[in-house]
Design a protein around this motif. Structure first.
Motif, mmCIF file in Angstrom:
data_model
loop_
_atom_site.group_PDB
_atom_site.id
_atom_site.type_symbol
_atom_site.label_atom_id
_atom_site.label_comp_id
_atom_site.label_asym_id
_atom_site.label_seq_id
_atom_site.Cartn_x
_atom_site.Cartn_y
_atom_site.Cartn_z
ATOM 1 N N GLU A 1 -61.413 141.710 -47.099
ATOM 2 C CA GLU A 1 -61.059 142.232 -48.417
ATOM 3 C C GLU A 1 -59.980 143.330 -48.283
ATOM 4 N N ALA A 2 -60.127 144.172 -47.254
ATOM 5 C CA ALA A 2 -59.127 145.238 -47.035
ATOM 6 C C ALA A 2 -57.755 144.630 -46.723
ATOM 7 N N TRP A 3 -57.748 143.537 -45.975
ATOM 8 C CA TRP A 3 -56.491 142.824 -45.658
ATOM 9 C C TRP A 3 -55.842 142.305 -46.948
ATOM 10 N N ARG A 4 -56.677 141.711 -47.817
ATOM 11 C CA ARG A 4 -56.156 141.165 -49.083
ATOM 12 C C ARG A 4 -55.609 142.291 -49.976
ATOM 13 N N VAL A 5 -56.373 143.384 -50.078
ATOM 14 C CA VAL A 5 -55.969 144.506 -50.948
ATOM 15 C C VAL A 5 -54.666 145.127 -50.424
ATOM 16 N N ASP A 6 -54.539 145.219 -49.112
ATOM 17 C CA ASP A 6 -53.299 145.754 -48.516
ATOM 18 C C ASP A 6 -52.096 144.925 -48.970
ATOM 19 N N GLN A 7 -52.246 143.598 -48.948
ATOM 20 C CA GLN A 7 -51.131 142.729 -49.388
ATOM 21 C C GLN A 7 -50.864 142.917 -50.882
ATOM 22 N N GLU A 8 -51.925 143.031 -51.685
ATOM 23 C CA GLU A 8 -51.735 143.228 -53.132
ATOM 24 C C GLU A 8 -50.963 144.532 -53.385
ATOM 25 N N ARG A 9 -51.277 145.582 -52.603
ATOM 26 C CA ARG A 9 -50.569 146.871 -52.772
ATOM 27 C C ARG A 9 -49.090 146.719 -52.412
ATOM 28 N N LEU A 10 -48.837 146.019 -51.296
ATOM 29 C CA LEU A 10 -47.433 145.803 -50.887
ATOM 30 C C LEU A 10 -46.680 145.031 -51.972
ATOM 31 N N ILE A 11 -47.359 144.045 -52.575
ATOM 32 C CA ILE A 11 -46.731 143.259 -53.647
ATOM 33 C C ILE A 11 -46.397 144.183 -54.822
ATOM 34 N N GLU A 12 -47.372 145.015 -55.231
ATOM 35 C CA GLU A 12 -47.165 145.934 -56.379
ATOM 36 C C GLU A 12 -45.993 146.880 -56.136
ATOM 37 N N ARG A 13 -45.876 147.347 -54.891
ATOM 38 C CA ARG A 13 -44.824 148.333 -54.569
ATOM 39 C C ARG A 13 -43.478 147.687 -54.246
ATOM 40 N N GLY A 14 -43.413 146.380 -54.306
ATOM 41 C CA GLY A 14 -42.156 145.702 -53.968
ATOM 42 C C GLY A 14 -41.869 145.722 -52.481
ATOM 43 N N GLU A 15 -42.950 145.782 -51.659
ATOM 44 C CA GLU A 15 -42.742 145.893 -50.203
ATOM 45 C C GLU A 15 -43.255 144.661 -49.441
ATOM 46 N N PHE A 16 -43.534 143.584 -50.156
ATOM 47 C CA PHE A 16 -44.023 142.370 -49.495
ATOM 48 C C PHE A 16 -42.897 141.753 -48.672
ATOM 49 N N PHE A 17 -43.220 141.315 -47.437
ATOM 50 C CA PHE A 17 -42.231 140.613 -46.598
ATOM 51 C C PHE A 17 -42.964 139.559 -45.773
ATOM 52 N N PHE A 18 -42.440 138.324 -45.821
ATOM 53 C CA PHE A 18 -43.054 137.200 -45.090
ATOM 54 C C PHE A 18 -41.955 136.297 -44.572
ATOM 55 N N SER A 19 -42.047 135.925 -43.304
ATOM 56 C CA SER A 19 -41.081 134.984 -42.720
ATOM 57 C C SER A 19 -41.792 134.143 -41.653
ATOM 58 N N LEU A 20 -41.559 132.827 -41.684
ATOM 59 C CA LEU A 20 -42.223 131.906 -40.743
ATOM 60 C C LEU A 20 -41.287 130.737 -40.475
ATOM 61 N N ASN A 21 -41.218 130.336 -39.218
ATOM 62 C CA ASN A 21 -40.309 129.239 -38.866
ATOM 63 C C ASN A 21 -41.035 127.907 -38.687
ATOM 64 N N ARG A 22 -40.413 126.881 -39.279
ATOM 65 C CA ARG A 22 -40.796 125.503 -39.006
ATOM 66 C C ARG A 22 -39.659 124.903 -38.182
ATOM 67 N N TYR A 23 -39.958 123.952 -37.321
ATOM 68 C CA TYR A 23 -38.961 123.394 -36.402
ATOM 69 C C TYR A 23 -38.809 121.899 -36.661
ATOM 70 N N LEU A 24 -37.565 121.478 -36.849
ATOM 71 C CA LEU A 24 -37.269 120.066 -37.088
ATOM 72 C C LEU A 24 -36.707 119.458 -35.809
ATOM 73 N N PHE A 25 -37.267 118.334 -35.397
ATOM 74 C CA PHE A 25 -36.772 117.600 -34.237
ATOM 75 C C PHE A 25 -36.305 116.224 -34.714
ATOM 76 N N LEU A 26 -35.043 115.914 -34.395
ATOM 77 C CA LEU A 26 -34.545 114.550 -34.642
ATOM 78 C C LEU A 26 -34.445 113.864 -33.289
ATOM 79 N N ALA A 27 -35.086 112.709 -33.157
ATOM 80 C CA ALA A 27 -35.091 111.995 -31.869
ATOM 81 C C ALA A 27 -34.848 110.512 -32.124
ATOM 82 N N THR A 28 -34.334 109.838 -31.099
ATOM 83 C CA THR A 28 -34.171 108.385 -31.237
ATOM 84 C C THR A 28 -34.976 107.668 -30.153
ATOM 85 N N ARG A 29 -35.364 106.462 -30.505
ATOM 86 C CA ARG A 29 -36.110 105.644 -29.543
ATOM 87 C C ARG A 29 -35.141 104.907 -28.637
#
Ligand SMILES: C[S@@+](CC[C@H](N)C(=O)[O-])C[C@H]1O[C@@H](n2cnc3c(N)ncnc32)[C@H](O)[C@@H]1O
Length: 262
Positions: free
Chosen positions: A234-262
Motif C-alpha cells: 500500500e505504501a508503494w502504491r501511495v508513493d506512486q499516487e503522490r508522485l503522480i499528483e506532484r507531476g513527478e511520475f517517471f516510467f521507462s521500459l524497453n522492449r526488444y524487437l528481433f527480425l530473423a530469417t529462416r
C-alpha cells in the motif's frame, strides 16, 4: 506462466492497454520491420486480443492468410470477435511449443510479448523454424525488465515489488538470450531494435498506467512469497499516487524487437 494472467477480466484489461498510443506505436514499428506483402501467409503466435493480426490481415489482403494462435480461451474469444470481418484471418487454440500447423506453410511469423512466458524456448523456436518456409521472416518482441527506470521515493521497496512481478514470466530477461537462441535454432538475426514504453509524466491512456495497476494487483496476490506485507504494498502504491499528483511520475521500459530469417 500463471494462466489467469490472461483469462477473465485480465483479457479485456490487456486489450484496453494495447490500444494506448505506446502500443499503437509499437505495432507500427513491428509492421514496418516485418513488411508484410499482399498474398503472404502469416502466423501470429500468442495472438492475444488480435490487434496486430487484424493489421496483418488487412496488409496480406484477400489472397493472403493470417492465423492467430493462443493458449487462452478468453483471449481467443476477443481475437475472434476482432477478426470476424476479415475473411482471410482465423484464430485457433495452439501452444507456442507445439504449433498445430504444417511444415513450411508460412512466409512470415510474429510473436510479440509471448516467448517471455514460455519456459522451453529451444522447443518454441524449433517450432517457429519448422512452420516457416526457407527464407521466411520471424519478428519477435519481448521485454527485458532489467531495463526499467521507475522513479520512487524508496528504491529498495520498488526493487522488491519488481522482483515479485518478475514471477509472472518464465524469463523476465529473455531478450538478452534471444539472439544466440535464434542462431542455435537455425535463424539468421537481421536486426535488433528497442521499442521504449516511455512515460516521462503521468498519462492515463498509457502502458505505464496499465502496468502500474497490473503490478499492484499481482503483488497483492503474490507478495507473500517475497515477504511483501500488505502495508508495504500500500505504501508503494501511495508513493506512486503522490508522485503522480506532484507531476513527478517517471516510467521507462524497453522492449526488444528481433527480425530473423529462416
Ligand atoms: C502479453 S499478451 C500479448 C498478446 C499479443 N501478442 C500482442 O502483442 O498484442 C501474451 C499472450 O500470449 C499468450 N501465450 C502465453 N503463453 C503462450 C504459449 N505458450 N503459446 C501461445 N500463446 C501463449 C497469452 O495467452 C496472451 O494472449
Amino acid at each position: 506462466m500463471n494462466q489467469t494472467t490472461f483469462d477473465g477480466p485480465a483479457a479485456r484489461t490487456l486489450e484496453a492497454v494495447y490500444q494506448t498510443p505506446d502500443l499503437i506505436a509499437q505495432r507500427v514499428r513491428v509492421l514496418d520491420l516485418l513488411a508484410p506483402r499482399p498474398g503472404e501467409h502469416i502466423v501470429d503466435i500468442g495472438v492475444g486480443p488480435g490487434l496486430l493480426a487484424y493489421d496483418l490481415a488487412r496488409l496480406a489482403g484477400p489472397d493472403g492468410r493470417v492465423v492467430g494462435l493462443d493458449v487462452s480461451a478468453d483471449m481467443l474469444a476477443i481475437a475472434h470477435e476482432r477478426l470476424a470481418s476479415q475473411a482471410n484471418a482465423e484464430c485457433m487454440e495452439g501452444d507456442a511449443v507445439r504449433l498445430p500447423l504444417p511444415d513450411g506453410g508460412f512466409d512470415a511469423a510474429v510473436s510479440t510479448q509471448v516467448y517471455e512466458y514460455v519456459a522451453d524456448m529451444p522447443a518454441a523456436l524449433a517450432e517457429l523454424h519448422r512452420v516457416l518456409r526457407p527464407g521466411g521472416r520471424a519478428l519477435i518482441l519481448d521485454t527485458d525488465w532489467r531495463s526499467i527506470v521507475w522513479h520512487s521515493h524508496d528504491e529498495a521497496r520498488m526493487a522488491r515489488v519488481l522482483a515479485c512481478w518478475d514471477d509472472h514470466l518464465a524469463d523476465p530477461h529473455l531478450p538478452a538470450r534471444l539472439g544466440p537462441l535464434l542462431t542455435a535454432a537455425g535463424f539468421v538475426v537481421k536486426r535488433v531494435e528497442i521499442a521504449a514504453m516511455l512515460s516521462p509524466g503521468w498519462q492515463e491512456a498509457s502502458y505505464a498506467a496499465g502496468i502500474f495497476r497490473a503490478i499492484h494487483a499481482f503483488v497483492r496476490q503474490n507478495g507473500a512469497r517475497h515477504d511483501l506485507a500488505d502495508d508495504e504494498i500500500e505504501a508503494w502504491r501511495v508513493d506512486q499516487e503522490r508522485l503522480i499528483e506532484r507531476g513527478e511520475f517517471f516510467f521507462s521500459l524497453n522492449r526488444y524487437l528481433f527480425l530473423a530469417t529462416r
